[in-house]
Scaffold this motif. Structure first.
Motif, short mmCIF file in Angstrom:
data_model
loop_
_atom_site.label_atom_id
_atom_site.label_comp_id
_atom_site.label_asym_id
_atom_site.label_seq_id
_atom_site.Cartn_x
_atom_site.Cartn_y
_atom_site.Cartn_z
N LYS A 2 0.85 -1.19 0.00
CA LYS A 2 0.00 0.00 0.00
C LYS A 2 0.89 1.24 0.00
N THR A 3 0.30 2.37 -0.37
CA THR A 3 1.01 3.64 -0.32
C THR A 3 0.12 4.67 0.37
N LEU A 4 0.74 5.41 1.28
CA LEU A 4 0.05 6.46 2.04
C LEU A 4 0.73 7.79 1.79
N PHE A 5 -0.06 8.79 1.43
CA PHE A 5 0.43 10.15 1.27
C PHE A 5 -0.27 11.03 2.30
N LEU A 6 0.51 11.67 3.15
CA LEU A 6 -0.03 12.61 4.13
C LEU A 6 0.19 14.02 3.60
N ILE A 7 -0.88 14.79 3.51
CA ILE A 7 -0.82 16.12 2.90
C ILE A 7 -1.46 17.13 3.83
N LEU A 43 5.52 12.78 -11.20
CA LEU A 43 6.47 11.81 -10.63
C LEU A 43 5.99 10.37 -10.84
N GLY A 44 4.74 10.23 -11.27
CA GLY A 44 4.18 8.90 -11.45
C GLY A 44 3.39 8.40 -10.26
N VAL A 45 3.11 9.29 -9.30
CA VAL A 45 2.32 8.92 -8.12
C VAL A 45 0.90 8.58 -8.59
N ARG A 46 0.36 7.52 -8.00
CA ARG A 46 -1.04 7.13 -8.24
C ARG A 46 -1.81 7.30 -6.94
N ILE A 47 -3.02 7.81 -7.04
CA ILE A 47 -3.89 7.95 -5.88
C ILE A 47 -5.25 7.38 -6.24
N ASP A 48 -5.68 6.38 -5.47
CA ASP A 48 -6.96 5.72 -5.71
C ASP A 48 -8.09 6.41 -4.96
N ASP A 97 -9.63 -2.38 1.87
CA ASP A 97 -8.41 -3.00 1.34
C ASP A 97 -8.33 -2.91 -0.18
N GLU A 98 -9.41 -2.55 -0.83
CA GLU A 98 -9.39 -2.34 -2.27
C GLU A 98 -8.57 -1.09 -2.64
N ILE A 99 -8.41 -0.20 -1.68
CA ILE A 99 -7.63 1.02 -1.90
C ILE A 99 -6.15 0.69 -1.75
N GLU A 100 -5.38 0.93 -2.79
CA GLU A 100 -3.94 0.67 -2.75
C GLU A 100 -3.15 1.92 -2.39
N ASN A 101 -3.58 3.07 -2.91
CA ASN A 101 -2.85 4.33 -2.76
C ASN A 101 -3.81 5.40 -2.25
N VAL A 102 -3.57 5.88 -1.04
CA VAL A 102 -4.50 6.84 -0.44
C VAL A 102 -3.77 8.13 -0.07
N ALA A 103 -4.45 9.25 -0.29
CA ALA A 103 -3.95 10.56 0.13
C ALA A 103 -4.85 11.06 1.25
N MET A 104 -4.24 11.46 2.37
CA MET A 104 -4.99 11.97 3.51
C MET A 104 -4.65 13.44 3.74
N PHE A 105 -5.67 14.27 3.85
CA PHE A 105 -5.51 15.71 4.02
C PHE A 105 -5.96 16.11 5.41
N SER A 106 -5.06 16.79 6.12
CA SER A 106 -5.39 17.19 7.49
C SER A 106 -4.61 18.44 7.87
#
Length: 160
Positions: A2-7, A43-48, A97-106
């Motif tokens: 999985k990939t997590l992006f915190l923004i 950069l090639g980042v994917r966000i689901d 679990d279907e989500i592979e790449n998630v971006a979280m905004f806080s």
């Protein structure tokens, strides 16, 4: 995997007599959000999926990213407004679990504390619209807490 992006939300305004929750982005924020989103996309980042605090400045930042990534899968989560590390953890462990790449905004200070809890990198402060990426060695978000986390990057709008 999985990939997590915190923004952290983009730069916001401080209008008089507007509650904190309803503060809008200022002009710099309106420029930096799509700029950062395009940088990541290039950069090639994917966000689901996008998960965001419902506060106006975080939701607006999220919508800029969703537009750039041509993906309207946005979930608003109350706990991400004034979130603690345990709030972030709870939100992540309840992701599909279907989500592979998630971006979280806080918001700060919570998002900076949480980012630092996931890495030995010294992220002193997440400025507005900063992004931290992590690879998570798991197939199930429920196992996030005990999964190996690999720091991928930390970018700020001033660096790109």
């Amino acid at each position: 995997m999985k990939t997590l992006f915190l923004i952290r939300h983009a730069k916001s305004d401080w209008p008089i007599n507007v509650p904190d929750f309803d503060r809008p982005l200022n002009e710099r924020g309106k420029k930096n959000a799509p700029k950062m989103a395009n940088f990541l996309k290039n950069l090639g980042v994917r966000i689901d999926n996008f998960v965001t605090s419902p506060a106006k400045r975080a939701l607006t930042t999220c919508k800029y990213f969703a537009e750039v990534f041509e993906n309207e899968n946005i979930t608003k989560v109350e706990k991400l407004y004034d979130a603690s590390s345990s709030d972030f953890l709870e939100v992540i462990e309840n992701l599909s679990d279907e989500i592979e790449n998630v971006a979280m905004f806080s918001h700060n200070n919570g998002i900076t504390y949480f980012a630092n809890s996931l890495t030995n990198e010294n992220i002193v402060h997440l400025p507005t619209c900063a992004v931290v990426g992590f690879k998570i060695e798991t197939e199930n978000w429920q196992d996030f807490k005990n999964s190996k986390k690999e720091f991928l990057f930390f970018y700020t709008p001033k660096e790109i």
